[in-house]
Motif scaffolding. Structure first.
Motif, PDB file in Angstrom:
ATOM      1  N   THR A   1      -3.388  27.507  44.126  1.00  0.00           N
ATOM      2  CA  THR A   1      -4.626  26.812  43.769  1.00  0.00           C
ATOM      3  C   THR A   1      -5.268  26.204  45.010  1.00  0.00           C
ATOM      4  O   THR A   1      -6.494  26.244  45.181  1.00  0.00           O
TER       5      THR A   1
ATOM      6  N   LYS B   1      -6.854  28.995  46.824  1.00  0.00           N
ATOM      7  CA  LYS B   1      -8.119  29.385  46.189  1.00  0.00           C
ATOM      8  C   LYS B   1      -9.230  28.407  46.585  1.00  0.00           C
ATOM      9  O   LYS B   1     -10.349  28.816  46.912  1.00  0.00           O
TER      10      LYS B   1
ATOM     11  N   THR C   1     -12.487  29.366  48.761  1.00  0.00           N
ATOM     12  CA  THR C   1     -13.797  29.156  48.141  1.00  0.00           C
ATOM     13  C   THR C   1     -14.705  28.338  49.057  1.00  0.00           C
ATOM     14  O   THR C   1     -15.873  28.663  49.246  1.00  0.00           O
TER      15      THR C   1
END
Ligand SMILES: *Cc1c(COP(=O)(O)O)cnc(C)c1O
Length: 348
Positions: A39, A42, A46
């Motif tokens: 996570t 990610k 991003t």
């Protein structure tokens, strides 16, 4: 103490929404320090993509992003150039002097925004007895300046001039996404002239904690060393990174509402006796001066608090109201009404 019903103290006052808490509770996790938290990975991918940079690193706070960026870019005795109102000067407990051992040269910008000419005039020539000018910092939005949005053109001029003198560029992008929504300029366009920059997750984006620092591959590798040294490396940080991933999907476009609410609040208090709203409400902040009421900001703050409204006393007569996802239009109208009562009471 009376319960705070409406909190305009800061956009740091948001609580994670039920949907954000759900995303957090369901996050896949791993060891962040080892690069194994999916996570966090990610989130950093991003943000790096959003800002058009090679890579990014997740950190506990924006303050740590600024301090690590200064540490990577500068050597002890160097000089950093920033606006007089900058967070790195006023609100980081002397961090630049403590950690990197640098000096910060303050510029007299307008509402937190300085010109390329002002910046260039502050660059030191190469002299044995002068500090070395190394880094230029711009704050987007300029918080103490008024939540001011730097125009893209001004940032480009500053960066072009800085590069001509061999200086590096760092953006304190605590509220970059507010600037994006307010101006319609893409985040990567604002980011393009900068060697490093970060966004805060715990301000208008509404997360409980965290910030993401982005830059070139070598910069981020070096930032990781400092993160480790300073104790910023984490373990199953996906639980908090999930809030950031959620916020970037759901809490960016809605900032337009915060900006409209700030303007509505500014208009509602604009003509009150003794209150002078500062020029320009570019984003989610309204600064106003209360000297005309005859009362200091701290006293107005207390009287508002008695009514369940919290608005920060910034200095002796200056106050700051900040809108965010936990205050709606009804709340800012009620807060303006309370300011009206207090201003009337002071005049009477
Ligand atoms: C809040 C803020 C910071 C620091 O961020 P934290 O996450 O609170 O450490 C830095 N710069 C600006 C302009 C800020 O408003």
């Amino acid at each position: 103490m009376t319960e705070i019903r409406i909190d305009l103290y800061s956009d740091t006052q948001t609580r994670p929404t039920p949907a954000m808490r759900k995303a957090m509770s369901e996050a896949d996790v791993g060891d962040e320090q080892r690069g194994e938290d999916p996570t966090v990975n990610k989130l950093t991918r991003t943000v790096a993509k959003l800002l058009g940079k090679d890579d990014a690193v997740f950190l506990p706070s924006g303050t740590m992003c600024n301090q690590i960026a200064i540490l990577v870019h500068c050597r002890p005795g160097d000089e950093v150039i920033a606006d007089r109102s900058a967070h790195i000067i006023n609100s980081e407990a002397g961090g630049p002097a403590t950690f990197a051992g640098v000096m910060v040269r303050p510029l007299d910008g307008k509402r937190g925004v300085y010109t390329a000419g002002q910046m260039e005039a502050a660059v030191r020539g190469v002299k044995r007895n002068a500090p070395r000018s190394t880094l230029v910092v711009a704050e987007q939005t300029a918080n103490s300046g008024g939540g001011t949005v730097w125009p893209l053109e001004t940032l480009r001029e500053v960066a072009t001039t800085a590069k001509r003198h061999g200086l590096l560029m760092h953006m304190d992008g605590a509220r970059l996404m507010n600037a994006v929504i307010a101006s319609g300029v893409a985040a990567k366009n604002f980011a393009e002239p900068f060697d490093s920059l970060w966004i805060d997750l715990s301000k208008g984006l509404g997360c409980p904690v965290g910030a993401v620092l982005a830059g070139g591959r070598e910069f981020i590798a070096e930032a990781w060393t400092w993160k480790q040294r300073m104790g910023g490396a984490m373990r199953q940080a996906g639980v908090i990174a999930a809030a950031g991933v959620h916020a970037l999907e759901h809490h960016v476009d809605r900032m337009a509402e915060d900006h409209e609410n700030a303007r509505a609040f500014a208009e509602a208090i604009a003509n009150l006796p003794g209150i002078a709203v500062e020029e320009g409400v570019d984003s989610n902040m309204v600064f106003f001066n209360v000297e005309g009421t005859g009362l200091p900001a701290a006293e107005i703050h207390n009287r508002l608090l008695e009514r369940g409204i919290r608005i920060g006393a910034y200095d002796r007569y200056r106050m700051r109201a900040v809108t965010h996802l936990d205050v709606n239009r009804e709340a800012v109208v009620a807060a303006a009404e309370a300011v009206r009562e207090v201003a009337r009471g002071a005049a009477g």
